[in-house]
Write an enzyme that holds these catalytic residues in place. Structure first.
Site, PDB file in Angstrom:
ATOM      1  N   HIS A  86       0.854  -1.194   0.000  1.00  0.00           N
ATOM      2  CA  HIS A  86       0.000   0.000   0.000  1.00  0.00           C
ATOM      3  C   HIS A  86       0.882   1.234   0.000  1.00  0.00           C
ATOM      4  O   HIS A  86       1.859   1.309   0.730  1.00  0.00           O
ATOM      5  CB  HIS A  86      -0.907   0.031   1.232  1.00  0.00           C
ATOM      6  CG  HIS A  86      -1.751   1.268   1.308  1.00  0.00           C
ATOM      7  ND1 HIS A  86      -2.901   1.429   0.575  1.00  0.00           N
ATOM      8  CD2 HIS A  86      -1.578   2.430   1.994  1.00  0.00           C
ATOM      9  CE1 HIS A  86      -3.414   2.626   0.819  1.00  0.00           C
ATOM     10  NE2 HIS A  86      -2.631   3.255   1.673  1.00  0.00           N
ATOM     11  N   ASP A 165     -15.214   1.683   7.648  1.00  0.00           N
ATOM     12  CA  ASP A 165     -14.220   2.618   7.120  1.00  0.00           C
ATOM     13  C   ASP A 165     -14.797   3.446   5.988  1.00  0.00           C
ATOM     14  O   ASP A 165     -14.506   4.640   5.880  1.00  0.00           O
ATOM     15  CB  ASP A 165     -12.985   1.863   6.635  1.00  0.00           C
ATOM     16  CG  ASP A 165     -11.974   2.807   6.003  1.00  0.00           C
ATOM     17  OD1 ASP A 165     -11.443   3.662   6.734  1.00  0.00           O
ATOM     18  OD2 ASP A 165     -11.759   2.721   4.785  1.00  0.00           O
ATOM     19  N   ARG A 172     -14.890  11.950   7.485  1.00  0.00           N
ATOM     20  CA  ARG A 172     -13.662  12.688   7.782  1.00  0.00           C
ATOM     21  C   ARG A 172     -13.383  13.735   6.718  1.00  0.00           C
ATOM     22  O   ARG A 172     -12.862  14.813   7.005  1.00  0.00           O
ATOM     23  CB  ARG A 172     -12.475  11.721   7.885  1.00  0.00           C
ATOM     24  CG  ARG A 172     -12.476  10.881   9.150  1.00  0.00           C
ATOM     25  CD  ARG A 172     -11.514   9.712   9.040  1.00  0.00           C
ATOM     26  NE  ARG A 172     -10.181  10.155   8.639  1.00  0.00           N
ATOM     27  CZ  ARG A 172      -9.366   9.449   7.870  1.00  0.00           C
ATOM     28  NH1 ARG A 172      -9.731   8.273   7.396  1.00  0.00           N
ATOM     29  NH2 ARG A 172      -8.167   9.910   7.564  1.00  0.00           N
ATOM     30  N   SER A 187      -7.699   3.403   9.028  1.00  0.00           N
ATOM     31  CA  SER A 187      -8.395   3.317   7.747  1.00  0.00           C
ATOM     32  C   SER A 187      -7.600   2.448   6.776  1.00  0.00           C
ATOM     33  O   SER A 187      -8.141   1.529   6.150  1.00  0.00           O
ATOM     34  CB  SER A 187      -8.584   4.721   7.162  1.00  0.00           C
ATOM     35  OG  SER A 187      -9.124   4.660   5.866  1.00  0.00           O
ATOM     36  N   LYS A 191      -8.629  -2.011   5.933  1.00  0.00           N
ATOM     37  CA  LYS A 191      -8.889  -2.552   4.593  1.00  0.00           C
ATOM     38  C   LYS A 191      -7.840  -3.591   4.209  1.00  0.00           C
ATOM     39  O   LYS A 191      -8.162  -4.638   3.643  1.00  0.00           O
ATOM     40  CB  LYS A 191      -8.920  -1.419   3.568  1.00  0.00           C
ATOM     41  CG  LYS A 191     -10.139  -0.506   3.699  1.00  0.00           C
ATOM     42  CD  LYS A 191     -10.121   0.608   2.681  1.00  0.00           C
ATOM     43  CE  LYS A 191      -9.015   1.568   2.921  1.00  0.00           C
ATOM     44  NZ  LYS A 191      -9.332   2.982   2.792  1.00  0.00           N
TER      45      LYS A 191
END
Length: 429
Positions: A86, A165, A172, A187, A191
């Protein structure tokens, strides 16, 4: 009379006053928010309290776990070791495109559930959708099948993964609580852990084109991410990487796909190759595989895996990519050495040209973007083209030029070299 074990106002007050939320409070408030029992305005207040008061590492880990439990976990059940990656987002950050097939060619299974771009940072799915026929939406069974047969899949997250999320992320965005390390970290990790990979490598960007502008902020986020991974039994490594200058020479959608294919064919910009191989080495190590990503990349196996990955999702890897109807250049203001090229400014220009979106529902232009014809450290002559602006909407050119007015600096001396990989943090399981 309410049968709920807690009142939202008490949870809000506890965090507002600087207290640690109990495991039971965290489990309840995330679940109750997902069910609609905790109202949007109440979660807004709690998010602001977390933003202002922070969370202990054990709280963040529990909050992440509650978000995971709000939905399903992806049971991959493949006969290869699973490892994911990620990135926190940057300008020209197309690394997932060459990285996923490279690590798959090394013997791992790479389930890369990705997102779309918003603002100046591009989205992996937007880039891949510039390939004719390619589709982002896959079922869980499609994902498993492709992982088993190809070794890599890049697709949209299924709606059942971490639905808490999805709700909180949107909240947010409109309540000025985006820049909270506990909320960012939970967050991302909710995931990623729900995806089911046994290992995870994180690319935490730092610099003008990144979400985290300073090394200190980036290191704080990286440490939180790695701690969450360790708490949930996921082998996790985070690399801090520079994002003061765009990665590679292409910023946009189709242009980044083309550059990624160059890398997979043995060429491409040196910084894209360097970061792709650096992340691949970490992923291969966490997967417990004995493979040399640099050698695999040079062999052409990663490109073959790319072609199979694109074809499996309906795309044609040989099809021509979209071309812009309008191309203009930005010229060097004087002769000398290009000393800086601001990533944020280039990202904003690409966004204004149509490569990105201001709202999640906005379309993107697949041919839009910016080509960096020169990079810092290279000599340029006055009037030489530095940047190519690509768009299908010529009226966007002036605002893109405006974004770039202070993006370029040319000096007599070359800039000091800066490493691409700034630091590495590893989880201890």
């Amino acid at each position: 009379m309410s049968t709920e074990p807690f009142a939202a106002v008490d949870v809000i007050r506890a965090k507002r006053d600087g207290g640690r939320l109990s495991d039971e409070q965290i489990d309840w408030v995330v679940d109750a928010y997902t069910r609609g029992v905790v109202a949007e305005e109440q979660m807004s207040a709690l998010a602001m309290a977390i933003f202002l008061r922070g969370m202990e590492s054990s709280e963040i880990a529990r909050w992440t776990g509650a978000m995971i439990e709000s939905g399903e976990r992806l049971e991959l059940a493949v006969d290869r070791p699973t490892v994911d990656k990620h990135s926190t987002g940057g300008v020209g950050d197309k690394i997932t495109l060459p990285l996923a097939p490279l690590v798959a060619a090394c013997g791992a299974a790479v389930p890369q559930l990705s997102g779309r771009g918003l603002g100046h940072t591009g989205g992996t799915l937007d880039k891949l959708e510039s390939i004719p026929g390619w589709r982002a939406e896959l079922s869980t069974e499609d994902i498993r099948k492709q992982l088993s047969e190809v070794g890599a899949v890049v697709c949209a997250a299924t709606p059942a993964l971490a639905p808490a999320d999805r709700k909180l992320y949107a909240l947010r965005d409109v309540t000025a609580t985006v820049e909270s390390v506990p909320l960012i970290a939970s967050s991302i990790m909710s995931k990623k852990i729900a995806e089911g990979s046994a290992a995870l490598v994180l690319d935490v960007k730092v610099g003008s084109g990144a979400f985290m502008k300073t090394p200190e902020d980036a290191r704080e986020l990286a440490a939180a991410l790695v701690e969450i991974g360790a708490a949930h039994g996921v082998a996790t490594t985070a690399l801090l990487t520079g994002m003061g200058t765009p990665l590679g020479r292409a910023v946009g959608n189709a242009v980044e796909v083309a550059e990624s294919v160059e890398v997979l064919r043995g060429g491409g910009p040196a910084d894209v190759v360097e970061l792709t191989v650096a992340l691949a080495r970490e992923m291969v190590a966490l997967a417990g595989l004995d493979a040399d990503p640099a050698a695999v990349l040079a062999s052409g196996q990663a490109y073959e895996t790319w072609c199979r990955m694109i074809t499996a999702q309906g795309g044609d890897p040989e099809a021509p990519l979209p071309r812009p109807s309008c191309v203009e250049v930005v010229e060097a203001p004087r002769s000398g050495v290009l000393s800086s090229l601001d990533a944020y400014a280039v990202g904003v220009a690409a966004w204004r040209l149509g490569a990105g979106r201001a709202r999640r529902e906005d379309p993107v232009q697949h041919a839009a973007g910016v080509l960096c014809l020169a990079k810092p450290g290279e000599r340029v002559e006055a009037g030489q083209p530095l940047l190519e602006l690509h768009t299908d909407t010529p009226e966007a050119i002036p605002s893109a030029r405006e974004a770039l007015k202070d993006a370029v600096a040319v000096s007599d001396a070359p800039p000091l070299p800066t490493p691409l990989v700034l630091d590495t943090l590893r989880a201890v399981l």
